[in-house]
Design a protein around this motif. Structure first.
Motif, PDB file in Angstrom:
ATOM      1  N   GLN A 174      60.230 -30.245  73.267  1.00  0.00           N
ATOM      2  CA  GLN A 174      61.088 -29.147  72.842  1.00  0.00           C
ATOM      3  C   GLN A 174      60.355 -27.892  72.787  1.00  0.00           C
ATOM      4  O   GLN A 174      60.974 -26.792  72.966  1.00  0.00           O
ATOM      5  CB  GLN A 174      62.018 -29.369  71.750  1.00  0.00           C
ATOM      6  CG  GLN A 174      63.000 -30.534  71.875  1.00  0.00           C
ATOM      7  CD  GLN A 174      63.727 -31.031  70.516  1.00  0.00           C
ATOM      8  OE1 GLN A 174      63.055 -30.538  69.357  1.00  0.00           O
ATOM      9  NE2 GLN A 174      64.803 -31.557  70.735  1.00  0.00           N
ATOM     10  N   LYS A 196      61.240 -24.665  74.863  1.00  0.00           N
ATOM     11  CA  LYS A 196      61.656 -23.246  74.443  1.00  0.00           C
ATOM     12  C   LYS A 196      60.756 -22.114  74.901  1.00  0.00           C
ATOM     13  O   LYS A 196      61.242 -20.990  74.892  1.00  0.00           O
ATOM     14  CB  LYS A 196      61.480 -23.083  72.671  1.00  0.00           C
ATOM     15  CG  LYS A 196      62.519 -24.143  72.171  1.00  0.00           C
ATOM     16  CD  LYS A 196      62.523 -24.086  70.717  1.00  0.00           C
ATOM     17  CE  LYS A 196      63.256 -25.212  69.981  1.00  0.00           C
ATOM     18  NZ  LYS A 196      63.248 -25.263  68.593  1.00  0.00           N
ATOM     19  N   GLN A 255      65.803 -23.325  81.038  1.00  0.00           N
ATOM     20  CA  GLN A 255      65.422 -24.412  80.177  1.00  0.00           C
ATOM     21  C   GLN A 255      66.210 -25.603  80.767  1.00  0.00           C
ATOM     22  O   GLN A 255      65.476 -27.010  80.425  1.00  0.00           O
ATOM     23  CB  GLN A 255      65.883 -24.035  78.776  1.00  0.00           C
ATOM     24  CG  GLN A 255      65.015 -22.924  78.150  1.00  0.00           C
ATOM     25  CD  GLN A 255      65.366 -22.589  76.710  1.00  0.00           C
ATOM     26  OE1 GLN A 255      66.330 -23.381  76.333  1.00  0.00           O
ATOM     27  NE2 GLN A 255      64.713 -21.828  76.250  1.00  0.00           N
TER      28      GLN A 255
END
Length: 579
Positions: free
Chosen positions: A488, A492, A499
């Motif tokens: 993650q 990000k 993404q």
């Protein structure tokens, strides 16, 4: 067409030239099976020639190995350059003279049958050979050598020997056929003379020939091994034995220092270089000859026992070729493993090669650890200690940049070098690694029409860079990782609109329909089984994965083309795709 006797008759034979030893081997085998029983004192003269040729070749190889042990010789090198591929190729057939002199010796044994039945030892023969060497061989060589520096002989014959920019033991044998025919007369005169007088012996032949080769290699080794204090305490020795520095002056000033081994004849012939007596002082003092501090250091490590033999101080010619396991290395594996154990116990970083780039000296240092040790939890502290010592040493001697190579920059090991930078905030040397360039090479190999890739080692520095780049090219990246938090964090970092192209997967089964695998973490043959037929495995993992699948293709480790102005590079690790 070249000048007469400038080329060797077996120039086009390649490795088949060693078949010229075949008759000797055949005669030895015949005598073993059908002849009389051989004793220590009555060996076949053919066997003696084979043994002597092998020992002579070994002397040249060992001197060559010593010359390339930069971790021992760096401060005493005369020419501060590396031996490049051009010189290695030019000196590839340096051992032609061994074949020639073995054939000439066999003819001598037939012409003078008493040479086949010499005693083991005769002290008088050694004395006679020494007198003949000083009285005949030395002045004859001096006179002939000066003649070969005339315009015609130098251009057509002797220039080959002087074309090597860095003299080495192999350079001693790199000459034309005519030169080695004359050298055969020079080396054979004391032996044949003593034997014709009735003082010949097997020990004389072995001793004189091997010492002759030893001194020839010493003069060409490019490392000053004779301490200058010896000449200060015993000045007369200056005229008795030459030094590597003394002989190097002949290669740099071709009108001086023509002697074979004894500078006395240069003094008598008024060809003594004015710097002859002061030159050995600098390199033999250990202070170095010129600025030997590298601007850049590449800190590598050995991959495995076999590849650790692919260095110039083992076999220079083998090191100049792309690495691959060869059968002749197998007998040396046990000895190599023992050496590695000693190096691990010693725990020192050593220098294995150097080259010049745009006038700047670059070194390669090696941590004496094999690739598998980086995966042992209890070895982490020891490896980091060795890397830290190398960084501190580089900082102390004034190196500007040190690059952590291969697993020395492993994220789990030291955070890509961040551990050392944080621990020593006042370092002057810059600690870097080549992950960005490696990622660029990998990305350059991926076809433009690829829409999906499977990435292992996805949360490493390299994996992160590759994933972030590909997602912005609208390529779906299946990132294999069990850590949701790390995935993650990387996701990000990508722009919001890209993404969704980063997808976390936790099993290899997720890639069973993906034909482009980017391997950054070692995978077993069983894990490769999940790849579909026709998959291409790109990789940035050390050691490389095993090419298990016959229905798939495997890329090499990432590499880049060196600039054209690189000098002194004579070691080729692998043959790779280049950016």
């Amino acid at each position: 067409m070249g000048a007469p006797l400038s080329a060797w008759p077996w120039d086009n034979f390649g490795t088949y030239k060693y078949l010229l030893y075949g008759p000797f081997v055949g005669k030895v085998l015949y005598e073993w099976f059908y002849g009389e029983e051989q004793s220590y004192y009555n060996l076949s003269w053919c066997l003696h020639l084979l043994i002597l040729s092998g020992l002579r070749g070994l002397i040249h190889v060992l001197w060559g190995s010593y010359s390339h042990m930069f971790f021992l010789t760096r401060n005493r090198r005369i020419v501060q350059k590396g031996v490049d591929f051009k010189q290695i190729d030019k000196e590839w057939d340096w051992d032609n003279f061994l074949i020639l002199q073995a054939l000439v010796a066999s003819m001598a044994c037939y012409m003078f049958p008493f040479l086949q039945h010499l005693p083991l030892w005769n002290v008088k023969g050694l004395i006679v050979a020494l007198i003949l060497h000083v009285g005949v061989s030395e002045p004859l060589y001096y006179w002939v050598h000066r003649k070969f520096h005339g315009d015609y002989l130098f251009t057509h014959y002797h220039s080959l020997h002087h074309s090597s920019p860095v003299p080495e033991s192999f350079t001693a044998g790199n000459a034309t056929l005519l030169e080695h025919l004359i050298m055969t007369v020079i080396i054979g005169t004391p032996i044949l003379g003593a034997s014709l007088m009735g003082y010949g012996s097997a020990s004389l032949i072995y001793g004189y020939v091997l010492i002759f080769d030893f001194l020839r290699c010493l003069g060409h080794c490019n490392v000053e091994v004779v301490p200058h204090q010896l000449f200060e305490k015993l000045p007369f020795l200056r005229y008795v034995i030459y030094t590597p520095t003394y002989h190097h002056l002949h290669h740099s000033d071709k009108d001086t220092n023509f002697c074979l081994f004894m500078p006395l004849f240069d003094a008598l012939g008024n060809t003594l270089n004015k710097k002859s007596w002061q030159s050995p002082k600098l390199p033999s003092s250990g202070s170095g000859n010129g600025d030997t501090v590298p601007h850049f250091v590449f800190l590598a490590h050995m991959v495995d026992v076999s590849s650790s033999m692919h260095v110039q101080f083992v076999f220079r010619s083998f090191a100049s070729l792309p690495y691959t396991t060869r059968f002749f290395l197998l007998p040396g594996l046990p000895v190599t493993f023992l050496v590695l154990l000693a190096m691990w116990a010693w725990s020192k970083t050593f220098l294995v090669s150097f080259y010049y780039l745009r006038g700047r000296l670059h070194h390669t240092w090696v941590v004496p650890r094999c690739g598998f040790q980086y995966f042992l939890p209890f070895a982490t502290e020891g490896i980091n200690n060795q890397i830290e010592q190398a960084i501190l040493r580089a900082d102390k001697i004034g190196v500007k940049v040190i690059s952590l190579a291969a697993l020395n920059k492993n994220e789990s090991l030291n955070g890509g070098g961040k551990l050392f930078v944080d621990k020593h905030p006042n370092l002057r040397v810059r600690v870097v690694h080549g992950n960005t360039l490696t990622a660029a090479v990998i990305l350059n190999e991926i076809p433009q029409d690829v829409k999906e890739v499977f990435l292992t080692g996805a949360t490493s520095k390299l994996g992160r860079a590759i994933a972030l780049y590909l997602c912005q090219k609208k390529v779906k990246v299946l990132m294999l990782t069990l850590s949701t938090d790390r995935f993650q964090r990387i996701q990000k970092e990508a722009p919001p609109e890209y993404q969704s192209y980063l997808v976390q997967v936790t099993k290899y089964q997720a890639a069973q329909n993906c034909k482009t695998w980017i391997v950054g973490k070692w995978i077993t043959p069983r894990e490769q089984y999940w790849a579909p037929r026709g998959t291409h495995f790109h990789q940035f993992v050390v050691p490389p994965i095993l090419p298990f699948r016959k229905d798939c293709t495997y890329g090499d480790l990432a590499a880049m083309r060196l600039p054209e102005d690189v000098e002194g590079l004579g070691c080729c690790e692998v043959s790779n795709h280049q950016l």
